[in-house]
Design an enzyme around this catalytic site. Sequence first.
Site, PDB file in Angstrom:
ATOM      1  N   LYS A 282       0.848  -1.189   0.000  1.00 56.18           N
ATOM      2  CA  LYS A 282       0.000   0.000   0.000  1.00 56.18           C
ATOM      3  C   LYS A 282       0.892   1.251   0.000  1.00 56.18           C
ATOM      4  CE  LYS A 282      -3.946  -1.892   2.622  1.00 56.18           C
ATOM      5  NZ  LYS A 282      -4.946  -1.836   1.544  1.00 56.18           N
ATOM      6  N   ARG A 356      -9.836 -11.980   2.301  1.00 58.89           N
ATOM      7  CA  ARG A 356     -10.654 -13.085   1.777  1.00 58.89           C
ATOM      8  C   ARG A 356      -9.897 -14.403   1.863  1.00 58.89           C
ATOM      9  NH1 ARG A 356     -11.192 -10.037  -3.870  1.00 58.89           N
ATOM     10  NH2 ARG A 356     -10.950  -8.303  -2.416  1.00 58.89           N
TER      11      ARG A 356
HETATM   12  N1  BES Z   1      -8.072  -4.017   4.478  1.00 54.64           N
HETATM   13  C1  BES Z   1      -8.261  -3.647   3.128  1.00 54.64           C
HETATM   14  C2  BES Z   1      -9.617  -3.000   2.850  1.00 54.64           C
HETATM   15  C3  BES Z   1      -9.920  -1.690   3.529  1.00 54.64           C
HETATM   16  C4  BES Z   1      -9.792  -0.504   2.840  1.00 54.64           C
HETATM   17  C5  BES Z   1     -10.406  -1.640   4.808  1.00 54.64           C
HETATM   18  C6  BES Z   1     -10.098   0.694   3.429  1.00 54.64           C
HETATM   19  C7  BES Z   1     -10.718  -0.437   5.416  1.00 54.64           C
HETATM   20  C8  BES Z   1     -10.576   0.729   4.729  1.00 54.64           C
HETATM   21  C9  BES Z   1      -8.162  -4.889   2.223  1.00 54.64           C
HETATM   22  O1  BES Z   1      -7.314  -5.880   2.661  1.00 54.64           O
HETATM   23  C10 BES Z   1      -7.652  -4.439   0.909  1.00 54.64           C
HETATM   24  O2  BES Z   1      -6.549  -4.008   0.851  1.00 54.64           O
HETATM   25  N2  BES Z   1      -8.494  -4.563  -0.120  1.00 54.64           N
HETATM   26  C11 BES Z   1      -8.135  -4.169  -1.432  1.00 54.64           C
HETATM   27  C12 BES Z   1      -8.611  -5.248  -2.362  1.00 54.64           C
HETATM   28  C13 BES Z   1      -8.083  -5.101  -3.764  1.00 54.64           C
HETATM   29  C14 BES Z   1      -6.604  -5.372  -3.803  1.00 54.64           C
HETATM   30  C15 BES Z   1      -8.820  -6.067  -4.656  1.00 54.64           C
HETATM   31  C16 BES Z   1      -8.832  -2.848  -1.729  1.00 54.64           C
HETATM   32  O3  BES Z   1      -9.974  -2.669  -1.327  1.00 54.64           O
HETATM   33  O4  BES Z   1      -8.202  -2.003  -2.350  1.00 54.64           O
HETATM   34 MN    MN Z   2      -5.305  -5.633   2.033  1.00 56.69          MN
END
Ligand code: BES
Ligand code: MN
Length: 503
Positions: A282, A356
């Site tokens: 990230k 997931r």
């Molecule tokens: N933990 C994050 C999702 C999240 C985002 C929670 C903002 C709370 C606030 C999750 O693990 C994630 O990174 N999801 C990605 C998925 C993508 C790579 C398909 C996302 O939502 O960008």
């Molecule tokens: Mn994530």
Amino acid sequence: MPQRQSGAAPDVAIEFIQAPLADLDVDSIVVAVPGGDDDWSAGALIADAELDGSLKAALADADFNGKPGSTFVLPTPGMLKAKRVVVVGLNADDASEEDVRQAFGAGAMAAKSAKSAAVACIVPEGAAGATGTYRAATEGFLLGLYDFQTYRSGDEKPNVERLVFVGDETADAGEGVRVGQALAAGVYLARDMVFEPGNTIYPESLARVAEETARHVELEYEVFDEVQLAEMGAGAIVAVGQGSEHLPRLVRMTYTPSGESVATVALVGKGITFDTGGMSLKTGAGMVPMKTDMAGSAAVLGAMRAVAELDLPITIHGIIAAAENMPSDTAYRPSDVLKAMNGKTIEVISTDAEGRLVLADALVYAAGLGSEVMIDLATLTGAKVVALGEESVAVFSNDDDLAEAIIAAADESGELFWHMPLWDSLRSQLDSEIADMKNTGGRGGGSITAALFLSEFAEGKRWAHLDIAGAAWTGSSKGYTPKGATGVAVRTLVTYLERLAEA
Ligand code: BES
Ligand code: MN
Ligand code: ZN
């Protein structure tokens, strides 16, 4: 480590006292009244009489609107032992439980701002009946006082220590207070855990808090470490956790009713103690909020803490899938193929779609325990926030009745849940060239494809998925939810289980 530890009870002593207002040895008295000259409750009329009518007079001058959540502070120099009366808006005749929570939450916050150590509350008996009204008043009052002080040095900020309900402790009122306290303790525990940063909460310490909680409220407890998880074939959670020196854990807590059990339900929480994104790293700013990525497991822990005190005739498993998502030379990679506990294979496209993966194994494990209903909770997708905003919870299910029952429980609890579709037509986004599925789809419908991915691990059970991304944290204080960790879904889960027990 967590402030209130496994007990997690709000440090507020609650009692009932039947006495004239003048004699109440407290700092503030909270009294609920409707706007204008509408039907005042008996308790509010007595308060006005004891103040020689100055309550009604002051409110008329102030144009007090009586809406739940509105407050008006009336100083009482020399008239009462209490230094002030905090008037909170509430029309008892048609008040919902949420109105009562809002009213006494606002009253608690106003009393706290005025540095009250002891607060008396005059609770009108309204539409919700004594049990429901006292439950809601206790919930709102305690939740509004929540404050995370663990890492502030210097003197502790003062908070309310004593709550006096004015009146006789009837069996119904007492029961409402007891349940309200159990719910607040569960929400406090969930909020504490979400506030804790990644350097104090990692898989092993999260499992330890669960163990302490289980011991405190007498739940069965079991934990699997990374070696046992590999032996169980839980290749997805092992992969997500392998990049961190804090290796993954899977926790099971079980509440078994003392008498007959009418159903078996599993609550399954995403417990990513910190989500850097892994090798699909990230951005710096995107990572900062990711200590909250274990909020699903915090909700499970909080709900288990509460149900342990409620004597429900349901067997309830609380499952926590804990891992830290880190990039390192031992981390899993984009393009790796993993095998989950049910034998299905997954091609990793993004290591940032890790929630997931850990849930896949946790759901298969929960199904193996004989759960008839499985509910997972996860801060799963940014796409959920785009679709429905921060505060709401997205509900996906392979069973519309289950989704509607959860949403009804949320409505009752004053939480904002919304039914989302599990469209099969989006499933092709997950098709993989070399495995049974990819772990991400395209840009469109990201919270739906995440839910479709999870549905592959429901093992034919009635299953619901709650995407709590955004809802686990609030940037501003709202109603009886102070700024920060919200403890979202704890009260809805418990209410769902209570209603299931009655069905
Ligand atoms: N933990 C994050 C999702 C999240 C985002 C929670 C903002 C709370 C606030 C999750 O693990 C994630 O990174 N999801 C990605 C998925 C993508 C790579 C398909 C996302 O939502 O960008
Ligand atoms: Mn994530
Ligand atoms: Zn995550």
